[in-house]
Design an enzyme around this catalytic site. Structure first.
Site, PDB file in Angstrom:
ATOM      1  N   THR A 111      -2.206   1.595  -4.839  1.00 55.56           N
ATOM      2  CA  THR A 111      -2.654   2.713  -4.019  1.00 55.56           C
ATOM      3  C   THR A 111      -3.972   3.244  -4.530  1.00 55.56           C
ATOM      4  O   THR A 111      -4.346   3.029  -5.687  1.00 55.56           O
ATOM      5  CB  THR A 111      -1.601   3.832  -4.011  1.00 55.56           C
ATOM      6  OG1 THR A 111      -2.152   4.949  -3.339  1.00 55.56           O
ATOM      7  CG2 THR A 111      -1.208   4.231  -5.407  1.00 55.56           C
ATOM      8  N   ASP A 113       0.872  -1.158   0.000  1.00 50.82           N
ATOM      9  CA  ASP A 113       0.000   0.000   0.000  1.00 50.82           C
ATOM     10  C   ASP A 113       0.921   1.222   0.000  1.00 50.82           C
ATOM     11  O   ASP A 113       2.105   1.103   0.286  1.00 50.82           O
ATOM     12  CB  ASP A 113      -0.850  -0.062   1.271  1.00 50.82           C
ATOM     13  CG  ASP A 113      -1.720   1.151   1.420  1.00 50.82           C
ATOM     14  OD1 ASP A 113      -2.252   1.586   0.411  1.00 50.82           O
ATOM     15  OD2 ASP A 113      -1.838   1.635   2.547  1.00 50.82           O
ATOM     16  N   ASN A 146      -8.474  -0.666   4.029  1.00 46.60           N
ATOM     17  CA  ASN A 146      -8.578  -0.954   2.597  1.00 46.60           C
ATOM     18  C   ASN A 146      -7.536  -1.953   2.128  1.00 46.60           C
ATOM     19  O   ASN A 146      -7.555  -2.385   0.991  1.00 46.60           O
ATOM     20  CB  ASN A 146      -8.478   0.345   1.786  1.00 46.60           C
ATOM     21  CG  ASN A 146      -7.197   1.071   2.096  1.00 46.60           C
ATOM     22  OD1 ASN A 146      -6.545   0.797   3.094  1.00 46.60           O
ATOM     23  ND2 ASN A 146      -6.816   1.989   1.248  1.00 46.60           N
TER      24      ASN A 146
END
Lengths: 369, 1292
Positions: B799, B397, B927
């Protein structure tokens, strides 16, 4: 998990950190900076390359070769004489016995085999009987014994272990000693006579005792009710093994060598590891330092032929052997040591060559300046 | 009458749970209780009771195949025809294993039971009708439908629908750190006030589920439905903070609560090595089968050689001999028993032990300890440590993982004017520096006088409270832009508060939006998270005491807060008078004072011992940064309650807006809004903030200038947010409100409806401006990525950020290099889906066609790939998958932007399954959870965004840079250790068991063992078990320092270099050879002699022990004290135990006793000679081969070990030179790798140590065509600008 997660937080002092800036005694979770926990323990890190292992090879070579030579010489000095008296061959004196004899025969068969020794046997001579193709190490055979009965346990005497089946009870009487091992005990009688050049037969004294391990004789095997008691009474109510001609308490006349502590029985009960084996039968002790134990000359071996081996294509041998610190005659170990030592030495040379040729290429740990 | 009856009557599974108050039924029998069907609050996490332990535990244990195998073998032993050992003795191994496991299980279960009991016995307050008040009960007495009161700092006992809070606004704060680790306080709100006695409503809510962030239901009372959601639910396990008391009705209790439903046991993952090992175990099974077959056939043949029955054959009890074929079958089974150890059942137990040790050492690593957060590295999955050593792809991420997730307000644009905030940038660096060296730079405060003076306090407070959410100095210190500040001043000076002129109003509105349009909660510093330990009358040691003296907000009734508010008032008055006065110095006056609102009056205030400063609790770092930025310009958010929000203007006046509604953020809309009523004009105003993608299309007027600025921000790697405003007419608002309320009360499709109503409101917006927030890279991120690269690990960044932002960060963290060839797949601006698909397809095939051209060039070009979310979605479709995967294999770096969590996990899954590679996913936020769970190894960063990622992960670290040591050192070690240990284990068992097998050739394949069974048990249990386990935990081939310096060493694990099929078979072959030696050297030595079975077995056993131990000694790479102790100890223990056993057991082990055999052998010099010879001969080949390999074909690892053995000074020198050479090759593209090699040999011959040219060397870009990495060029390849170049969109 939920519950334990509370505990974890609390135990770890998670909240106590915020209870005030003054709390210096707050336990942090910082790991200890010790060599062990940080895996920084001082360590010896050997690197195996031709260069580093060279000395080991040469040292092994240099040590092994002399040992091997010593072993080989020792083994060669041992005198051994072996005679097969099975009587397979028609020309053999024991041929008749071997043909007629079986476990059911009651009368004994005798035969005698003449032989001559080319060299005198100087020190104590050990007399062995050897059997071939006799699988004393068969799984079920090995187990067919009752050690506690042999150890003199009276309960086991009357009720032998189940392992002894089917040699456990005969005609409602417990067999003593029970089991297949005892049942198949070697029962030939071997006698040795020296034939003088003038033809007279001199019997050679054979020691019956001292042939078993001391611990076996004194610890592992014991007569029930102790050594002093009357064996006939003790063994009352038991019966002899099926193939034995006489009960266990009549194996010998010497009370110290009778019953379960009879050394022939003890030796037999120590089951051989391999199908071709020898077992110590008698010891011929050296009389004095002047005369050899067995001088050169002619001998006769008198055999009371009781033990049938035809059923398993077995052979019976009588072996006379002197003994050294390394036991009986066996050149293997000496040869092995010599050859392994030579191989190591040779490998050492090869490695030395390799090290000189290739070793420097990466032996560059010494950086310039 | 009973709602649940109705519910049931409606038929089938009802989706809801109906709860009514228990109070009317208080005295009735249990069966009349309305809520009796729901679970009580007592929890029971223990699996067993005292009585059920034995059967249940045994049942569980026998689910394992290994145990069944064991029992089967033991059972076989009870068949007399088959048994190899005494049946009772054969039971020992299985009993030992079962007992050990049972003890472990029992202990764990007991711990659970204890903690359950403690928890169930915790006191709490439940309303009682008879006593007209809350009385003390225990947690386990709580039932659904009870009214429970929770005092401040107490743990909430069950999931409670909040009905009353002591706070006048009906707000209750709760800390969920116990649940998800998030340290910021969460607000809970009362939806309808109540009184317990007259409560007659029915609560209807959804069935228990484990979603912590979702809850819906409604209160039904006299046909009126009042909807509520998660914002009214107090969750079990959380702590009430800043609220004196909160009470409500229990809706879920005990095991139905969300926290208990979320309570998952640690995940069991099977590591790659282990699954490979299982195949090897099958090989062993096959081997065993063959050996048994040989035994059986051999036995039959042996039986056939006898014409009659020999004396040593034992007939059955009825006197018959077994037919030879049947005997063969029996022998087959006997051999299985005899040779069972060849299947290394104890290996599984040993691996567990080894992994426990490995995990211990990983968590103990001080380099992975984060001082700031006082956090160690956590291993949450205990059994995949060695997977860390085989990682081929890292999926990362960006936000919070590569970057700090500490947002710094960097720039803003208002009405098309850009304010660069140059000073701010510098100070940000400065603060960062200070922050990282906070211990050493105390005196530096004097250097920059412009810096706020209260830095000391920040430091103290953050040190004292380790995990304040989003409040590091980085976010708090904002130095305003001079120009902007001046214009703000101007505007405000000219206009009377609330009646600003049109031209300047936007500036003020912009900052108002910054301050208001968020969910930041204000608290004062002292009230914040007080945890005073006062022993209240009812408090057990568990509950955390009574109220802190100051509760919350500026309006509380407590004296200290009254002091504070009065003090604040005086400040604002003074400020007011100050700013009236048009002196030039005011230019600088506001920033300094406003950055610490009350600090100017600190002397005054401190005498009152009251709290001094407002403190913000934000749920996201962006919001915190924005509020702090607004504060820097004098727009201070003073207070936020559900009904109103107060902002102090630079002039000192305080505006209190009435909050009409908050349209919360969701990722679909990617924006949030707040609807407020202006205090003076009474206008209804909607402030909206959001990503430009979510805002721009909803604007009334297209704002080109701002868009340009936004693009620029993105190119600088800043995160952008747009701010808009809209005045809503009363009518429109009330029309909309009806729809909204309907949506809120809906149960079906509630989320969708709510989202739709929000979108309805957010139209025709007026753009105020936009902000650019910087998210700084974490320390050492470029170095870490570089090292991972050198280790042969492909790094992919996934991302949610904009393409430009992401590309920029990728360059700064060295994911993409200036010399890389970057392919960009961007179809964001192609609107038609069909066309987009076509474009995407063409791009893919075009790129794939071009790639081989680059590959064939002499020096490889490293290729980077940038993909945006929409294109990624297309590429993940089944028909383009293959091409995408193929493309990925060619790329050195992959960067996916604007990805959704689902896409992240799909990328991981796709590459993992198609390429069969070992993947690692690392992330810090919710996420990333999908991705973390999809990867082979999931790593969570316990960062700013709570613990959800950590909860889903296998390993939790606190900084991205820790990944380097975790993979390169611990992963490498663990993999090598475990691989070596497993190989050794296989070898050991085969080598030992084969002794027995060879003996079968000399005992008629009858299944005799020449080693006493007890010794065989001891052999595995005591004599040879500790060394391999120690080997698996502690062996160290190359030291950590060298591993970190030479990441190339990691590659071996990736290609499974430590544990190949060939390695296994070589080990097995060696085992066969060694067992042959161990058997036949003693055999030939004692052949024909009077040796008995066990006396022959003794030297074999001993020689075998020596061989096995010395074999390990050859394999051990570093000998520490522990190694010596365990190795020597094992041998000593062997002799001691064997001698003792031989001396003691006369007839204890019928029918065959090894009495005195060892003593007899040890008094014979032959024994030693045999053992020495055997050991030497057995190990000679391995030792020689090791030596030859070490000299002729030294592996990289061997060279690294040589470096390791150098004196430290030389080693550093060598490593430096090696680095220099690597850099040289990288920086001079013209220098081909061969010249580099020559150069290196000329420079220093030592550098030839590493022959295998590292990828950096091999790929040193030489004479490649110009590769312009600048984003502008990359952009020019986008179909947006060159739509017809789809085919040729690959660079140049």
């Amino acid at each position: 998990m939920m519950a334990s997660s509370y505990n974890i937080k609390e135990e770890d002092g998670h909240h106590s950190g915020s209870s005030g800036p003054g709390g210096n005694a707050v336990r942090t979770k910082k790991p200890d900076n010790t060599a062990f926990k940080q895996q920084r323990l001082p360590a010896w890190q050997p690197i195996i390359t031709a260069g580093t292992v060279l000395p080991a090879f040469f040292i092994i070579g240099l040590i092994f070769i002399p040992i091997g030579i010593g072993l080989y010489v020792t083994s060669n000095n041992i005198k051994e004489f072996e005679i097969d008296y099975t009587g397979i061959d028609i020309s053999s004196p024991c041929f008749n016995c071997s043909q007629s004899y079986s476990w059911n025969t009651t009368t004994s068969c005798t035969c005698s085999i003449p032989f001559s020794l080319d060299q005198p046997f100087e020190s104590n001579v050990f007399m062995y009987y050897g059997l071939s193709n006799f699988y004393q190490n068969h799984r079920r055979y090995v187990k067919s014994r009752d050690d506690s009965q042999l150890n003199g346990n009276l309960d086991s005497l009357k009720a032998p272990s189940k392992e002894c089946e089917p040699y456990r009870i005969n005609e409602n009487m417990p067999i003593a000693p029970c089991g297949a091992i005892a049942n198949s005990m070697f029962n030939d009688t071997l006698d040795l006579f020296y034939i003088d050049p003038n033809g007279t037969r001199t019997p050679i004294p054979l020691m019956k005792t001292g042939i078993a391990w001391w611990t076996d004789k004194h610890v592992k095997f014991r007569n029930p009710g102790g050594s002093s008691s009357n064996l006939t009474a003790v063994f009352y109510g038991t019966t002899k093994p099926l193939s034995w001609p006489k009960p266990v308490y009549e194996l010998d006349t010497d009370p110290e060598n009778n019953g379960f502590v009879n050394e022939d029985l003890i030796v037999w009960m120590r089951t051989a590891a391999l199908p071709t084996f020898r077992k110590l039968y008698r010891i011929i002790q050296k009389k004095n330092s002047l005369t050899p134990t067995l001088p050169r000359g002619n001998y006769t071996l008198d055999i009371v032929y009781n033990y049938p081996v035809r059923s398993f294509d077995g052979r019976k041998r009588m072996i006379l052997s002197t003994i050294s610190w390394m036991g009986g005659k066996n050149p293997f170990l000496g040869i092995a040591y010599i050859s392994v030592g030579s191989v190591c030495f040779f490998l050492g040379v090869v490695l030395l060559f390799i090290h000189h040729k290739y070793g420097n290429r990466n032996n560059s740990s010494d950086i310039p300046n | 009458f009973f709602p649940w009856l109705v519910c049931r009557w409606r038929g089938g599974d009802c989706w809801c749970r109906t709860v009514v108050s228990n109070l009317p039924y208080e005295d009735q029998r249990p069966r009349n209780q309305p809520n009796r069907r729901y679970a009580g609050n007592a929890v029971k996490t223990n699996k067993y009771t005292l009585w059920s332990f034995l059967p249940i535990n045994l049942c569980e244990q026998f689910r394992r195949l290994a145990n069944i195998y064991f029992v089967g073998i033991a059972a076989l032993n009870f068949i007399p025809e088959v048994n190899a050992f005494q049946p009772q003795v054969a039971l020992i191994p299985i009993c030992v294993i079962l007992t050990l496991t049972a003890i472990k299980d029992a202990w764990e279960d007991f711990r659970r039971y204890q903690s359950d009991r403690e928890l169930n016995g915790t006191p709490c307050l439940v309303y009682s009708r008879s006593q007209h008040g809350f009385v003390e009960r225990r947690w386990k007495d709580i039932q659904v439908g009870d009214f429970v009161q929770v005092l401040a700092n107490d743990i909430i006992p069950a999931d409670i629908l909040l009905l009353h809070a002591s706070d006048p606004n009906g707000v209750c704060h709760m800390e969920t750190a116990n649940l998800d680790g998030e340290t910021n306080l969460k607000q809970r709100r009362v939806k309808s006030p109540f009184d317990p006695l007259s409560f007659n409503a029915t609560v209807i809510c959804e069935k228990p589920n484990n979603n912590l962030n979702h809850f819906k239901g409604f209160l039904e009372k006299d046909q009126i439905k009042i909807g509520f959601g998660i914002e009214s639910l107090l969750l079990r396990g959380c702590t009430v903070r800043n609220t004196a008391a909160a009470s409500g009705i229990v809706v879920y209790a005990g095991h139905d609560t969300k926290s208990m439903l979320n309570n998952n046991r640690p995940r069991y993952k099977r590591s790659r090595v282990e699954s490979k090992m299982n195949k090897e175990v099958l090989c062993c099974v096959f081997l065993l089968f063959c050996m048994c077959l040989i035994g059986a056939v051999g036995h039959v043949i042996w039986l056939k050689t006898f014409s009659s029955v020999p004396i040593y054959f034992i007939p059955d009890s009825d006197g018959n001999e077994t037919p030879s074929v049947v005997a063969g079958v029996y022998r087959f089974l006997t051999m299985i028993i005899l040779l069972q150890v060849i299947i290394p059942i104890s290996l599984y137990l040993s691996i567990e032990l080894v992994k426990m040790g490995q995990v211990f050492f990983i968590t103990q690593d001080i380099d992975l300890y984060d001082k700031e957060k006082d956090m160690r590295m956590q291993c949450r999955a205990l059994n995949i440590t060695e997977d860390l050593g085989q990682i081929q792809y890292v999926f990362s991420d960006k936000t919070g993982t590569l970057t700090e997730n500490k947002m710094v307000f960097r720039r803003c644009t208002i009405m098309g004017t850009e304010y660069p905030h140059t000073e701010n940038g510098e100070s940000g660096k400065w603060v960062g520096q200070l922050w990282s060296h906070q211990d050493t730079t105390v005196g530096r405060d004097n250097i920059l006088p412009a810096l706020p003076m209260d830095r000391h306090r920040h430091r103290d407070s953050t040190a004292g409270i380790p995990s304040l959410a989003f409040s590091s100095p980085l976010e708090r210190e904002v130095i305003p832009d001079q120009n902007l500040l001046w214009s703000v001043k101007e505007v405000e000076r000219r206009g009377v508060a609330g009646h600003w002129g049109l031209q300047g109003a936007t500036h003020l509105e912009f900052f108002l939006a910054l301050a208001i349009c968020n969910t930041v909660v204000v608290s004062t510093e002292t009230a914040q998270r007080q945890r005073v330990r006062v022993r209240g009358p009812h408090n057990s040691s568990r509950s955390r005491g009574l109220l802190p003296e100051c509760m919350e907000g500026l309006f509380a009734q407590f004296p200290c807060l009254r002091q504070l508010s009065s003090c604040l008032k005086s400040v604002s008055c003074r400020r007011h008078s100050l700013s009236e006065d048009p002196v030039q110095s005011t230019l600088y006056d506001i920033p300094t004072s406003s950055s610490s609102v009350v600090s100017e009056d600190e002397v005054q205030a401190s005498s009152l011992a009251g709290p001094k400063e407002v403190h913000y609790e934000a749920q996201s770092p962006d919001e915190a940064a924005l509020v702090h930025a607004a504060k820097a310009y004098g727009f201070t958010l003073l207070e936020r309650t559900p009904s109103h929000v107060s902002v102090r203007l630079p002039s000192g006046t305080t505006l209190t807006y009435e909050v009409l509604d908050v349209l919360t953020f969701d990722s679909v809309r990617s924006r949030m809004s707040i609807i407020v009523r202006h205090p003076h004009t009474k206008e209804i105003i909607l402030y909206t903030k959001g990503a430009d993608s979510g805002i721009m299309e909803r604007l009334r007027v297209i704002a080109n200038k701002t868009q340009k600025h936004l693009d620029m921000y993105a190119n600088d790697g800043l995160r952008t947010l747009c701010f808009t405003r809209k005045v809503v007419s009363e009518k429109n608002y009330y029309d909309w409100l009806v729809l909204r309320q309907g949506a809120m009360a809906a149960i079906d499709r509630k989320d969708e409806l709510v989202r739709k109503t929000a979108a309805d409101m957010e139209t025709n917006l007026t753009l105020l401006g936009a902000t650019g927030i910087e998210d700084r890279l974490q320390e050492n991120v470029p170095e870490t990525i570089q090292a991972l690269r050198e280790a042969g690990i492909q790094v992919c960044v996934l991302t949610g950020d904009k393409l430009e932002t992401a590309v920029n960060i990728a360059y700064s963290c060295k994911l993409l290099d200036q010399q890389d060839l970057v392919f960009t797949f961007n179809t964001e601006n192609t609107f038609s889906p069909a066309l987009r698909r076509e474009v995407c397809k063409n791009m893919l095939s075009g790129t794939l066609a071009q790639l081989p051209l680059y590959d064939t060039q002499e020096a490889k070009v490293s290729v980077g790939l940038v993909i945006d979310g929409r294109t990624l979605g297309l590429l993940l479709d089944s028909d383009l998958q293959e091409g995408f995967v193929q493309l990925c294999t060619h790329c050195r770096a992959i960067l996916c932007c604007r990805t959704t969590p689902l896409q992240k996990s799909r990328v991981v899954t796709l590459l993992r399954s198609k390429l069969g590679v070992m993947t690692l996913a690392i992330g810090d936020g919710a996420n990333d959870v999908n991705m973390i769970q999809a990867a082979d190894v999931g790593v969570g960063i316990s960062g700013q965004e709570g613990m959800q990622a950590v909860m889903a992960s296998d390993f939790a670290i606190s900084r991205f840079k820790h990944l380097k040591k975790l993979l390169l050192v611990h992963g490498h070690w663990c993999y090598n250790r475990l691989a070596n240990m497993i190989i050794y284990f296989f070898y050991k068992n085969v080598a030992y068991v084969n002794l027995l097998f060879w003996y079968q050739f000399f005992c008629g394949f009858s299944g005799t063992a020449m080693i006493d069974y007890w010794f065989m048990i001891f052999f595995n249990l005591f004599f040879t078990s500790a060394p391999p386990i120690m080997f698996g935990i502690m062996d160290r081939e190359v030291s950590a320092a060298v591993l970190l310096q030479l990441p190339e060493l990691y590659r071996r694990g990736q290609h499974e270099g430590g544990y190949r099929r060939s390695t296994f078979w070589i080990a097995i072959a060696d085992a066969f050879y060694q067992s042959l030696v161990c058997f036949f050297v003693p055999y030939w030595t004692y052949k024909g002699s009077d040796i008995d079975i066990f006396t022959l077995g003794t030297p074999m056993n001993t020689a075998s022990l020596f061989t096995i131990i010395f074999h390990l000694a050859i394999e051990i790479k570093s000998w520490t004290v522990v190694h010596w102790v365990i190795m020597v100890g094992s041998v000593v223990v062997y002799f001691v135990v064997t001698l003792a056993f031989c001396a003691m057991c006369v007839s204890c082990n019928p029918p065959s006793d090894p009495y005195w055999t060892m003593q007899e052998q040890m008094s014979d010099p032959m024994f030693y000679l045999v053992c020495i010879l055997t050991t030497v001969v057995a190990l000679l080949p391995r030792y020689t081969l090791h030596a030859l390999r070490g000299t002729l074909v030294p592996s990289d690892h061997l060279r690294a070990r040589q470096i390791d053995n150098m004196p430290p000074h030389h080693r550093d020198l060598w490593l430096q030179e090696w680095k220099k050479l690597k850099d040289l090759c990288a920086s001079y593209p013209s220098l081909s790798s061969s010249t580099a090699q020559r150069y290196s040999t000329a420079q220093s011959p030592s550098l030839t140590l590493v022959q295998d040219p590292s990828p950096a060397l091999a790929q040193s870009p030489s004479l490649t065509p110009v590769q312009d990495p600048s984003p502008s060029l990359v952009q020019s390849l986008n179909p947006k600008l060159a739509p017809n170049q789809g085919l040729n969109s690959a660079a140049l």
